[in-house]
Design an enzyme around this catalytic site. Structure first.
Site, PDB file in Angstrom:
ATOM      1  CG  ASP A 128      62.043  20.563  50.304  1.00  0.00           C
ATOM      2  OD1 ASP A 128      61.368  21.570  50.079  1.00  0.00           O
ATOM      3  OD2 ASP A 128      62.900  20.490  51.200  1.00  0.00           O
ATOM      4  CE  LYS A 129      64.197  26.980  47.455  1.00  0.00           C
ATOM      5  NZ  LYS A 129      65.406  27.274  48.282  1.00  0.00           N
TER       6      LYS A 129
ATOM      7  NE  ARG B 271      69.148  33.601  46.896  1.00  0.00           N
ATOM      8  CZ  ARG B 271      68.297  33.067  47.775  1.00  0.00           C
ATOM      9  NH1 ARG B 271      68.226  31.774  47.915  1.00  0.00           N
ATOM     10  NH2 ARG B 271      67.523  33.822  48.507  1.00  0.00           N
TER      11      ARG B 271
ATOM     12  CB  THR C  33      60.123  25.006  47.415  1.00  0.00           C
ATOM     13  OG1 THR C  33      60.802  25.713  48.456  1.00  0.00           O
ATOM     14  CG2 THR C  33      59.762  25.982  46.309  1.00  0.00           C
ATOM     15  N   GLY C  34      58.340  25.604  49.952  1.00  0.00           N
ATOM     16  CA  GLY C  34      57.667  26.661  50.697  1.00  0.00           C
ATOM     17  C   GLY C  34      58.340  28.004  50.506  1.00  0.00           C
TER      18      GLY C  34
ATOM     19  NE  ARG D 283      56.446  33.157  49.933  1.00  0.00           N
ATOM     20  CZ  ARG D 283      57.025  33.662  51.021  1.00  0.00           C
ATOM     21  NH1 ARG D 283      57.092  32.939  52.109  1.00  0.00           N
ATOM     22  NH2 ARG D 283      57.567  34.851  51.000  1.00  0.00           N
TER      23      ARG D 283
ATOM     24  CG  ASN E  31      58.833  21.280  54.770  1.00  0.00           C
ATOM     25  OD1 ASN E  31      59.801  20.629  55.153  1.00  0.00           O
ATOM     26  ND2 ASN E  31      58.902  22.110  53.762  1.00  0.00           N
ATOM     27  CG  ASP E  32      60.052  18.075  52.394  1.00  0.00           C
ATOM     28  OD1 ASP E  32      59.407  18.922  51.757  1.00  0.00           O
ATOM     29  OD2 ASP E  32      61.221  18.266  52.765  1.00  0.00           O
TER      30      ASP E  32
END
Length: 1153
Positions: free
Chosen positions: A387-388, A583, A663-664, A753, A782-783
């Site tokens: 995951d991120k 970023r 990742t989402g 996503r 979510n993981d």
């Protein structure tokens, strides 16, 4: 794994929830469980798990056979007793591990929340929450269940929630309550609430919800995703909310996204089970050979052996003889192996738990092995799925660097520069090492540098162009924002003396260089993924109209005026920022004329009131005024990585571990992080898959596979980036194998996503079609799916949800600890477990194949050569310590070497020391040793001997000779296998030999005081005084092991491995552990080709492949909500003491400090 079967169905089409009528809402409980067993399921499930192991099933079968009268040559209980002991020890270990899981579940289930019961607010535990309950949650709290939002403390009855625990996204989401219920806030109003909610049944779709609220006799009120608060989300920047529970426990959407928790077994266990089956076949062959031998012998000598027959005995049958020999040889399969492994793995798990190098002192968190059955699997990982958000990153945005008017700032490393002491009214630039730090910027402001005007405009824009809301807490200003990027920029401007102080519905006030300035906010041109920018139109304190804009370099540069300066310098600086994984955003402004603005305003009003395609019309309207920009510079925000992430990833890549990030979050964010953690490089071409149909996806995948040509299937210096929608099509049965081939041809894969179920499906795809060990690591709910699906699941502990940790096999506090977990503990555990297994099989084959050799001289009668209880105690006592020391203390090399040379990991990863070939090579050695031990001893005693007192010897005299030599031989063999000697190793090897000799002496005097083994009476006296015994004691084990010693010498002299080179370097205790040039060449030559990626010399026809350095845009902001950002900020007036509406709930501290 059949994913069609795993996906949870949508359940019943309709669910009715009655308000304030708890007796009519009968649904599942809210408690959750990640444990393997319950009090009632433990015994049947444990027994099923144990007897699904081939060895245990086999020994159960032997134990049953031994109960048949007259069939067992070794007694009734010599197998049953050890088996029961082994099962009891394993059960205790399983109970301890599962008890810890129950404790972890209890931490979640006993969290407190506030619900309305009997017209008063009561604090209850999460597990007591029921469907239909009215729940009140306050700032920073996690939602205990899925709820419909009915009221909140905020203007427009909105609230902010953090969903990173569900989808990995860093920006906050807005939810808005129904206006019909917005005023229901008191206990009395809520208690009188009557009606019902009709909604869809439980399902796994996070972003969809269909429901209807019926209030009394009023018309139906539709409920959608904007009113839903899911379990696991966290309330942010909101004093309180009130919601009605609609789904609890296993029916919540996050739990519906989980997959069935599998009973995991390591690859070594699977290989061992196969070898046990093959050994069983070997046992059957030995039994059949013995049966045939018995038939031949009886046929030849049967008439002449009348003195061996009992007149009442029946002639033996082939089937009877077969069972006798199966029982006789059954110990060929080591009964102690499983319990030895249980003890070894349990202690290995304790070593992981006690490791101070994996102790996160800030939160006092140690690593935790939640299961010990997969310890050796840690040393074989080939694919790592990470995951991120929260796993690679801290989810903390900081303003790190900037470029203003062609000058770069933020490269200073000395935070205590004396030149900053006398900067007058400017704040001190001394900040933590991870924040912006460059006194040059403030000096340029104070000293009237030629770029001062640009610096002032730049910092003014940062403090004005945003949707942040300030709150005063005493003298401190707390910034609340849905976008962590915006909060970071505003805080960065504040530290540089441009303080955002007040937001009113139509203006903002900032303090700059000691003076206050108020800017009128005329319009907010909102951010969207298509626009990649956000702007505000303001009227300055001087009455001028300006448009401030920040966004991606691609959209800003194409709108720059011809008069704009510093374009090339800023591009160079952004490329520099991007290479550091920061970023970036471009910062620009435009001066507007009054007439131009009024004309645009009329156009804007028309666009904002159209019924069809309003969003597209508004974006077109925004675009018409966002032009002729003057470039000010660029910002660089750091989505701060956890400590040591880049170094850890580099080390894991050098260990031939492939890393996929799932990742989402948005692709832009994921790419930035991949560059920051060194997973991607600027020279690495990136294949972008972003399609909206099955045909387009298939075409893109086929084209890229065609472009790869002969490089397809080999690892190339490429990156594959795919989004969730495209992944849905890519995982279609028609093209998923082609997609997998493309992904495996890339050095790095980023899936963005993606839903929790998609994460699990990707892991399952690799696990099913690639013969390699997979590991998944994550921190959020979510993981959980991918953590459970992978061979090994690792959870990041210390986070609020704890869902990932509770469902993991191992828990660590920081991603960087994964390096030691895999490269040190993984490699050590693999060497330890595999050596322990090989040794256990070796020593059993040596002892029990001798029974076969003995059969050739006893007429295949089924007579045992050893005393029966000595047979049972061989594994339990006399040779139990050497495999334990091998399994607990063995080290192939030091921790420092394993971390310095991650390439050593490929030895365990490739299963070089444990495979079918290695196993049977060890068995052949054992057969040779057993042959030497039996026949040399037999020849030594061939002519018999007369002992003192005229006593002659028996078969047991020979058996005790052989038994002693076997114990000595197998103990010394353990010494040859040991790479890391310590005091316990010496104690185990020499102590085991001594234990047998002492036991043998004492055991010979048991009878008749203790009615056991009368045939052993005085055997020690007979054996110990025999000179042949002591001659053989030294010669026969030496004859067995001399071949092993010679083989090892030849191998280490003429075919030295990389591991041996490292061990030699350690043995010389070289202070400088850097590898010599010769060693480096040997290291590179001995490693798999896959470690060095193919240089990318591929010509891609598909225009989706990017080969330039991606510098520019990465920005997280809310979009697509019912209430716009402009409408939301117009509701705030922070000129008063409180920015929010008054409430009867004590205001809690918010996250942004």
């Amino acid at each position: 794994m059949d994913w069609q079967a795993l996906q949870v169905s949508d359940g019943p089409k309709l669910r009715t929830i009655y308000l304030n009528q708890p007796d009519m809402n009968a649904f599942c409980k809210n408690g959750i469980s990640t444990a393997k067993y319950s009090m009632w399921s433990f015994l049947p499930r444990y027994l099923y798990l144990q007897f699904s192991k081939t060895a245990n099933a086999f020994f159960l079968f032997i134990s049953i056979l031994q109960q048949i009268p007259g069939i067992s040559p070794t007694g009734k209980y010599t197998t049953l007793c050890p088996l029961l002991i082994i099962l009891a020890i394993s059960a205790i270990k399983e109970i301890i591990e599962d008890y810890n899981r129950h404790l972890a579940d209890r931490l979640i289930n006993t969290k407190s929340t506030v619900v309305l019961r009997q017209e008063t607010w009561q604090s209850i535990m999460w597990e007591e929450v029921k469907v239909g309950d009215i729940v009140k949650s306050t700032d920073e709290q996690l939602m205990p269940a899925d709820m419909v939002l009915i009221s909140s403390s905020e203007p427009h009855v909105t609230c902010y929630i953090a969903t990173s625990n569900l989808d990995g996204e860093t920006n906050l989401k807005i939810r808005q309550a129904l206006l019909e219920t917005a005023k229901m806030q008191t206990e009395k109003e809520l208690s009188e609430l009557s009606g019902k909610i009709e909604c869809e049944g439980p399902n796994c779709h996070f972003n969809s919800f269909i429901g209807t609220l019926h209030l009394n006799d009023e018309s139906m009120i539709p409920i959608g995703p904007d009113q839903i608060l899911l379990r696991g989300t966290q309330l942010k920047n909101t004093q309180w909310i009130i919601g009605i529970v609609i789904y609890t426990g296993s029916e919540t959407k996050i739990m519906q996204n989980l997959v069935t928790s599998p009973l995991k077994r390591s690859e070594v266990d699977k290989v061992t089970n196969v070898q046990i089956l093959l050994l069983f076949l070997m046992l059957l062959v030995m039994s059949l050979v013995s049966c045939l031998g018995a038939l031949v012998w009886n046929d030849k000598y049967g008439e002449n052996i009348w003195y061996l027959k009992n007149k009442d005995s029946k002639p033996s049958s082939f089937g009877y003889d077969l069972l006798v020999f199966i029982i006789l040889y059954h110990n060929l399969i080591p009964i102690s192996l499983l319990v030895t492994l249980e003890i070894v793995k349990y202690i290995q798990a304790l070593f992981i738990n006690w490791d101070e190098d994996m102790h996160y002192k800030e939160k006092d968190l140690y690593a935790m092995a939640r299961t010990s059955t997969l310890n050796e699997e840690l040393g074989q990982v080939k694919y790592l799925f990470s995951d991120k958000t929260g796993t690679l990153t801290c989810n903390i945005m900081t303003f790190k660097k900037c470029s203003i008017a062609g000058v770069i700032y933020g490269n200073q490393s000395d935070t205590n520069d004396d030149s900053t002491e006398n900067l007058g009214q400017f704040p001190s630039p001394v900040t933590p090492s991870f924040e912006f730090n460059d006194p040059t910027l403030l000096m340029n402001l104070e000293n009237n540098h030629p770029t001062k005007e640009y610096i002032v405009e730049f910092l003014t824009l940062l403090s004005v162009c945003h949707t942040v809301v300030p709150e005063r807490h005493g003298k401190d200003i707390i910034y609340q924002a849905s976008s962590p990027d915006e909060a970071a920029l505003v805080k960065g401007a504040k530290k540089l003396g441009f303080v955002f102080k007040t937001r009113m519905p139509y203006s903002v006030t900032i303090e700059a260089m000691g003076e206050e300035f108020t800017f009128e906010i005329l319009n907010v041109l909102e951010f969207s993924s298509n626009r990649k920018r956000m702007s505000v139109i303001v009227r300055t304190p001087m009455g001028k109209l300006k448009l401030y804009c920040k966004g991606a370099d691609t959209v800003i540069y194409e709108r720059l005026s011809e008069n704009s300066l510093f374009m090339q310098e800023t591009l160079v600086h952004m490329e520099h920022f991007a290479k550091e994984g920061l970023r970036t955003l471009c910062i620009a402004y435009a001066d507007l004329k009054e007439l131009e603005y009024q004309e645009w305003l009329m156009k804007y009003k028309r666009a904002s009131t159209v019924m069809l395609d309003r969003t597209e019309n508004l974006e077109e309207c925004y675009d018409s005024i966002e032009k002729e920009f003057l470039l000010l510079g660029a910002t660089a925000i750091e989505d701060r990585l956890q400590n040591g992430v880049p170094e850890t990833i580099t080390s894991l890549l050098n260990a031939n571990i492939k890393i996929w990030v799932l990742t989402g979050d948005k692709p832009e964010t994921a790419i930035n992080i991949a560059f920051a953690c060194k997973l991607l490089s600027s020279q690495m071409p990136r294949i972008l898959l972003n399609t909206n149909s099955l045909e387009a996806t298939q075409q893109a995948i086929n084209q890229n596979c065609q472009d790869l040509g002969t490089f397809l299937g080999k690892e190339n210096d490429l990156a594959l980036i795919i989004d969730g929608e495209t992944l849905n099509y890519a995982l279609d049965s028609e093209i998923k194998r082609k997609f997998l081939s493309l992904a495996l041809s890339c050095k790095a894969v980023l899936c963005c996503r993606v839903s929790p179920l998609q994460k699990a499906e990707i892991v399952s795809l690799v696990k099913k079609h690639v013969h390699a060990i997979t590991l998944a690591i994550g921190d959020g709910a979510n993981d959980v799916g991918m953590i459970q699906t992978a061979h090994v699941g690792v959870g990041i502990s210390g986070n609020e949800g704890m869902q990932a940790t509770n469902n993991s096999d191992y828990a660590i506090a920081q991603f960087s600890y994964l390096e030691k977990l895999l490269l040190v503990h993984g490699v050590w555990n693999y060497f330890r477990v595999t050596k322990c297994i090989l040794y256990c099989f070796y020593k059993n084959v040596v002892l029990y194949v001798i029974e076969l050799w003995f059969a050739f001289i006893n007429g295949f009668s089924g007579q045992i050569i050893y005393e029966r209880w000595c047979i049972s105690l061989y594994n339990v006592i006399f040779t139990s310590l050497p495999p334990l020391t091998l399994g607990i203390f063995e080290q192939c090399c030091s921790q420092e070497s394993l971390l310095r040379y991650p390439q050593l990991y490929t030895i365990s990863q490739a299963a070089e020391i444990f495979s079918t070939q290695v196993f049977w090579f060890q068995c052949v050695h054992a057969l040779i040793h057993s042959f030497i031990l039996f026949w040399m001893t037999s020849k030594m005693l061939e002519h018999d001997m007369v002992l003192q007192g005229g006593h002659t010897t028996s078969y047991l005299f020979l058996g005790n000779f052989i038994y002693t030599y076997v114990v000595v031989t197998v103990c010394l063999k353990a010494g040859l296998d040991t790479l890391s000697w310590n005091k316990l190793s010496h104690l185990a090897i020499w102590g085991s030999i001594a234990i047998w000799l002492v036991f043998f002496t004492i055991y010979s005097y048991f009878w008749p005081t203790i009615p056991i083994a009368p045939e052993m009476t005085r055997q020690a006296n007979m054996v110990m005084i025999c000179p042949h015994f002591w001659l053989g004691f030294f010669m026969i084990p030496t004859a067995c092991l001399i071949q092993n010693v010679m083989w090892k010498l030849i191998q280490n002299t003429y075919k030295k491995s990389f591991l041996e080179e490292i061990r030699e370097m350690e043995s010389r205790r070289t202070r400088d552990l850097s590898a010599p040039q010769v060693l480096t060449k040997r290291m590179e030559g001995s490693l798999p080709n896959s470690l060095s990626s193919q240089p990318c010399e591929i010509v891609f026809q598909d225009d989706s492949v990017q080969q330039n350095t991606p510098y520019g845009y990465s920005f997280s902001q809310i979009e697509g909500t019912k209430i716009t950002q402009e409408e939301l900020i117009r509701c705030y007036d922070t000129s008063k003491n409180q920015s929010k509406k008054h409430s009867n709930i004590d205001h809690l501290d918010v996250i942004y400090e």
